[in-house]
Design an enzyme around this catalytic site. Structure first.
Site, PDB file in Angstrom:
ATOM      1  N   CYS A 154       0.840  -1.206   0.000  1.00  0.00           N
ATOM      2  CA  CYS A 154       0.000   0.000   0.000  1.00  0.00           C
ATOM      3  C   CYS A 154       0.870   1.249   0.000  1.00  0.00           C
ATOM      4  CB  CYS A 154      -0.956  -0.069   1.187  1.00  0.00           C
ATOM      5  SG  CYS A 154      -1.104   1.396   2.211  1.00  0.00           S
TER       6      CYS A 154
ATOM      7  N   CYS B  20       1.096   3.289   3.062  1.00  0.00           N
ATOM      8  CA  CYS B  20       1.859   2.684   4.158  1.00  0.00           C
ATOM      9  C   CYS B  20       3.338   2.970   3.956  1.00  0.00           C
ATOM     10  CB  CYS B  20       1.612   1.182   4.211  1.00  0.00           C
ATOM     11  SG  CYS B  20      -0.125   0.769   4.395  1.00  0.00           S
TER      12      CYS B  20
ATOM     13  N   VAL C  81      -3.636  10.335 -11.361  1.00  0.00           N
ATOM     14  CA  VAL C  81      -3.025   9.712 -10.173  1.00  0.00           C
ATOM     15  C   VAL C  81      -1.510   9.612 -10.373  1.00  0.00           C
ATOM     16  CG1 VAL C  81      -2.940   7.629  -8.739  1.00  0.00           C
ATOM     17  CG2 VAL C  81      -5.141   8.447  -9.597  1.00  0.00           C
TER      18      VAL C  81
HETATM   19  P1  FAD Z   1       0.386   1.763 -11.576  1.00  0.00           P
HETATM   20  O1  FAD Z   1      -0.018   3.183 -11.491  1.00  0.00           O
HETATM   21  O2  FAD Z   1      -0.199   0.850 -10.594  1.00  0.00           O
HETATM   22  O3  FAD Z   1       0.044   1.266 -13.030  1.00  0.00           O
HETATM   23  C1  FAD Z   1       0.062  -0.101 -13.376  1.00  0.00           C
HETATM   24  C2  FAD Z   1       0.314  -0.235 -14.860  1.00  0.00           C
HETATM   25  O4  FAD Z   1      -0.785   0.291 -15.582  1.00  0.00           O
HETATM   26  C3  FAD Z   1       1.521   0.512 -15.372  1.00  0.00           C
HETATM   27  O5  FAD Z   1       2.675  -0.235 -15.200  1.00  0.00           O
HETATM   28  C4  FAD Z   1       1.177   0.686 -16.845  1.00  0.00           C
HETATM   29  O6  FAD Z   1       1.458  -0.504 -17.550  1.00  0.00           O
HETATM   30  C5  FAD Z   1      -0.313   0.871 -16.804  1.00  0.00           C
HETATM   31  N1  FAD Z   1      -0.725   2.272 -16.802  1.00  0.00           N
HETATM   32  C6  FAD Z   1      -0.111   3.315 -16.205  1.00  0.00           C
HETATM   33  N2  FAD Z   1      -0.807   4.440 -16.423  1.00  0.00           N
HETATM   34  C7  FAD Z   1      -1.875   4.106 -17.151  1.00  0.00           C
HETATM   35  C8  FAD Z   1      -2.971   4.838 -17.692  1.00  0.00           C
HETATM   36  N3  FAD Z   1      -3.066   6.156 -17.515  1.00  0.00           N
HETATM   37  N4  FAD Z   1      -3.910   4.172 -18.385  1.00  0.00           N
HETATM   38  C9  FAD Z   1      -3.811   2.842 -18.565  1.00  0.00           C
HETATM   39  N5  FAD Z   1      -2.805   2.100 -18.099  1.00  0.00           N
HETATM   40  C10 FAD Z   1      -1.839   2.718 -17.388  1.00  0.00           C
HETATM   41  N6  FAD Z   1      -1.347   5.275  -4.341  1.00  0.00           N
HETATM   42  C11 FAD Z   1      -1.091   6.328  -3.561  1.00  0.00           C
HETATM   43  O7  FAD Z   1      -0.006   6.389  -2.982  1.00  0.00           O
HETATM   44  N7  FAD Z   1      -1.999   7.355  -3.427  1.00  0.00           N
HETATM   45  C12 FAD Z   1      -3.215   7.320  -4.027  1.00  0.00           C
HETATM   46  O8  FAD Z   1      -4.045   8.210  -3.858  1.00  0.00           O
HETATM   47  C13 FAD Z   1      -3.531   6.184  -4.825  1.00  0.00           C
HETATM   48  N8  FAD Z   1      -4.751   6.080  -5.425  1.00  0.00           N
HETATM   49  C14 FAD Z   1      -5.050   4.928  -6.098  1.00  0.00           C
HETATM   50  C15 FAD Z   1      -6.331   4.762  -6.636  1.00  0.00           C
HETATM   51  C16 FAD Z   1      -6.686   3.588  -7.279  1.00  0.00           C
HETATM   52  C17 FAD Z   1      -8.077   3.426  -7.826  1.00  0.00           C
HETATM   53  C18 FAD Z   1      -5.733   2.533  -7.410  1.00  0.00           C
HETATM   54  C19 FAD Z   1      -6.108   1.235  -8.078  1.00  0.00           C
HETATM   55  C20 FAD Z   1      -4.453   2.699  -6.894  1.00  0.00           C
HETATM   56  C21 FAD Z   1      -4.109   3.882  -6.239  1.00  0.00           C
HETATM   57  N9  FAD Z   1      -2.828   4.057  -5.700  1.00  0.00           N
HETATM   58  C22 FAD Z   1      -2.545   5.172  -4.959  1.00  0.00           C
HETATM   59  C23 FAD Z   1      -1.735   3.117  -6.017  1.00  0.00           C
HETATM   60  C24 FAD Z   1      -0.918   3.662  -7.207  1.00  0.00           C
HETATM   61  O9  FAD Z   1      -1.763   4.252  -8.185  1.00  0.00           O
HETATM   62  C25 FAD Z   1      -0.133   2.572  -7.922  1.00  0.00           C
HETATM   63  O10 FAD Z   1      -0.991   1.515  -8.252  1.00  0.00           O
HETATM   64  C26 FAD Z   1       1.023   2.006  -7.119  1.00  0.00           C
HETATM   65  O11 FAD Z   1       1.841   3.065  -6.658  1.00  0.00           O
HETATM   66  C27 FAD Z   1       1.874   1.058  -7.977  1.00  0.00           C
HETATM   67  O12 FAD Z   1       2.385   1.786  -9.073  1.00  0.00           O
HETATM   68  P2  FAD Z   1       2.927   1.160 -10.410  1.00  0.00           P
HETATM   69  O13 FAD Z   1       4.258   1.724 -10.679  1.00  0.00           O
HETATM   70  O14 FAD Z   1       2.839  -0.304 -10.375  1.00  0.00           O
HETATM   71  O15 FAD Z   1       1.942   1.704 -11.554  1.00  0.00           O
END
Ligand code: FAD
Length: 527
Positions: free
Chosen positions: A42, A45, A465
């Site tokens: 998270c 966290c 986000v």
């Molecule tokens: P992520 O943002 O999880 O993206 C996963 C994958 O999706 C990326 O690797 C890429 O392949 C693809 N992707 C990226 N951008 C896009 C796009 N625009 N459209 C389509 N596909 C895309 N974390 C916080 O700290 N604060 C928050 O307020 C917060 N809000 C969240 C709200 C929701 C609904 C969700 C599901 C998650 C939220 N998170 C938040 C978690 C955060 O957004 C990420 O999921 C987490 O930090 C992991 O990031 P990541 O690098 O794996 O990429």
């Protein structure tokens, strides 16, 4: 590489609890506890960890009265335990009294403010409200003494120092200093309120907070030249001649299981970031169904409706392998056929876990992140897979508009977004994420008029986000938060208009429809 958890036993100034150690540690403990239940996946966290660590360090000297612990609910071995404690959101902060005889789930810290100082003051309030008879023996009285009682202190020859912190009603300094000195001998610290003005004047106390000292030989006076701060008072008192730290036996923690320190060797899985991996989607579903939802003892009302709708859209739209789709379909039919308005989650788990491999109904039990791998175990993972899952569902709805016919959910271009919104609201472990998402949904989800616009809406909001989280502590340095898709995977998505970057939305839509389609899914690393 050897994995490092968010908190390290022996390294951070707090107790890292596990499924095996948490109950014995909290039960019949001579100190009260404050425990943070968190999830290593998270973002909040992760962002909160420095505060929690600093808090633990700040109150390290209080540990014979109140101790600070953490338990990682994102670690598979702890799932069941977190369920028993009824943990639904991360981080959840709970207080546990000393000398509890039976299992208790503790008291929630309700405050929205997670500043170090507020948390520290809440710890004090908790100790002060602790039932007298069960009070941690190491915790001295925290209530103020009356000026009438002080007079008797001055008159006594007591062979130890007595410090009195004079302060206002709202100040915590006195109690902080009392607790800071818990482990020191030859000194007693008390606090008094600045109510009896003539008395204060007589002592020469002209401002609060201030520290007044009675020497072992009975002479007494105000300590001057001290900044009126907790740290100045405490360190002055600790350094008085004859004041010493008591030799404490190290607090015995029941059978320290070194499980979480066991260096899981995670082999990096090479992957192609322009592809979608079924292992991520299935692992996400596994976590959602068996861990996140399983923290709810039963589903009813709006939660049950949300769950049913989620299962329906997934059964119809998830581009999964046969056994998984079959499982979702079985679950959906079962939910539809049940006339109950409250379903115990164990019944759902039974169905999900039922080893029906032979009949070809099955969801792998394993977490196997590939495109959602983090460079550290607490990064990415589940929240990454949840985004991917919902992007996939919006795209599938646009590609197969007839899929939801006869489910009662057809003809609604916003359906996937609405289910996601409700899912996040009711079930997503990260409460602050849910709040942000809800704000965005309130603002503009209503404007979505077609299945295609729904795909673009989620894309756009995800980028909002991303931009908000860029540079945040939850950002994986190996996977920086960028506006997506990047030019290297979709050159046509990007344009410049008069020198300014601009998205070509038609191209973005086309890209999303292909990126989140079945054709782009790789099955490498699935069982
Ligand atoms: P992520 O943002 O999880 O993206 C996963 C994958 O999706 C990326 O690797 C890429 O392949 C693809 N992707 C990226 N951008 C896009 C796009 N625009 N459209 C389509 N596909 C895309 N974390 C916080 O700290 N604060 C928050 O307020 C917060 N809000 C969240 C709200 C929701 C609904 C969700 C599901 C998650 C939220 N998170 C938040 C978690 C955060 O957004 C990420 O999921 C987490 O930090 C992991 O990031 P990541 O690098 O794996 O990429």
């Amino acid at each position: 590489a050897a994995t490092a958890r968010l908190y390290r036993p022996g390294h951070d100034p707090l107790t890292v609890l596990t499924a095996g150690s948490v109950r014995p540690a909290l039960l019949n403990s001579s100190a009260a506890w404050v425990v943070q239940f968190y999830s290593s996946s998270c973002g909040h966290c992760i962002a909160f960890a420095p505060t929690w660590r600093a808090l633990a360090g700040d109150v390290k000297d209080w540990e014979s009265a109140i101790r600070v612990g953490v338990l990682d609910c994102g670690e598979e071995g702890n799932y069941e335990t977190c369920k028993e404690y009824g943990i639904r959101y991360y981080p959840t902060i709970r207080y546990f009294k000393a000398f509890t005889k039976q299992f208790t789930t503790g008291e929630n810290y309700q405050g929205a403010d997670r500043e170090l100082q507020t948390l520290r003051q809440m710890m004090i309030d908790f100790l002060q409200n602790h039932s007298q008879e069960m009070r941690p023996p190491a915790c001295p009285p925290l209530d103020p003494v009356l000026s009438s009682d002080l007079t008797s202190i001055f008159d006594k020859n007591s062979h130890h120092y007595t410090a009195i912190v004079f302060e206002s009603n709202s100040s915590y300094v006195g109690r902080e200093v009392i607790l800071d000195l818990v482990q020191y001998e030859n000194i007693v610290v008390r606090r008094a309120l600045n109510v009896d003005k003539p008395f204060l004047e007589k002592l020469g106390v002209t401002s609060v907070p201030s520290c007044y000292l009675v020497q072992p030989n009975g002479s007494h006076g105000l300590i001057n030249n001290l900044k009126p701060l907790r740290s100045f008072f405490s360190s002055y008192l600790k350094s008085l001649p004859g004041v010493r730290k008591k030799l404490l036996l190290p607090l015995q923690l029941p059978a320290p299981e070194n499980k979480e320190e066991s260096t899981e060797i995670q082999v990096w899985k090479e992957f192609d970031k322009s592809r979608l991996y079924m292992a991520d989607l299935e692992s996400g579903l596994h976590f959602l169904l068996r861990v996140e939802l399983a923290t709810h003892k039963a589903l009813e009302g709006a939660e049950l409706k949300t769950f049913k709708d989620f299962v329906t859209i997934s059964a119809k739209l998830f581009p999964g392998r046969q056994p998984v789709v079959k499982l979702l379909e079985t679950l959906q039919e079962w939910l539809v056929s049940l006339p109950l308005d409250k379903i115990p989650y164990d019944a759902i788990l039974d169905l999900v876990n039922n080893k029906m491999r032979i009949s070809g109904i099955f969801l792998p039990r394993k977490v196997q992140w590939v495109g959602c791998q983090g460079s550290r175990p607490e990064l990415r993972g589940y929240s990454c897979s949840l985004w991917k899952l919902f992007h996939t569902l919006t795209v599938q709805a646009a590609l197969r508009p007839k899929a939801l016919i006869n489910t009662g959910l057809e003809d609604n271009p916003q359906i996937v977004l609405q289910v996601m919104r409700k899912y996040i609201q009711h079930f997503f472990g990260c409460k602050a994420c849910a709040q942000h998402f809800e704000e965005m949904a309130k603002e503009s989800m209503d404007a979505v008029k077609s299945l295609e616009q729904a795909v673009l809406w989620l894309w756009e909001k995800h980028n909002v986000v991303n931009s908000r989280l860029a540079g945040d502590l939850s950002e994986d340095p190996k996977f920086p938060k960028v506006q997506w898709p990047t030019p290297d995977i979709c050159p046509a998505c990007h344009e410049e208009i008069k020198g300014l970057h601009s998205w070509n939305e038609a191209q973005v839509l086309q890209f999303l429809k292909s990126h989140y389609s079945s054709d782009n899914i790789l099955y490498k690393y699935t069982e």
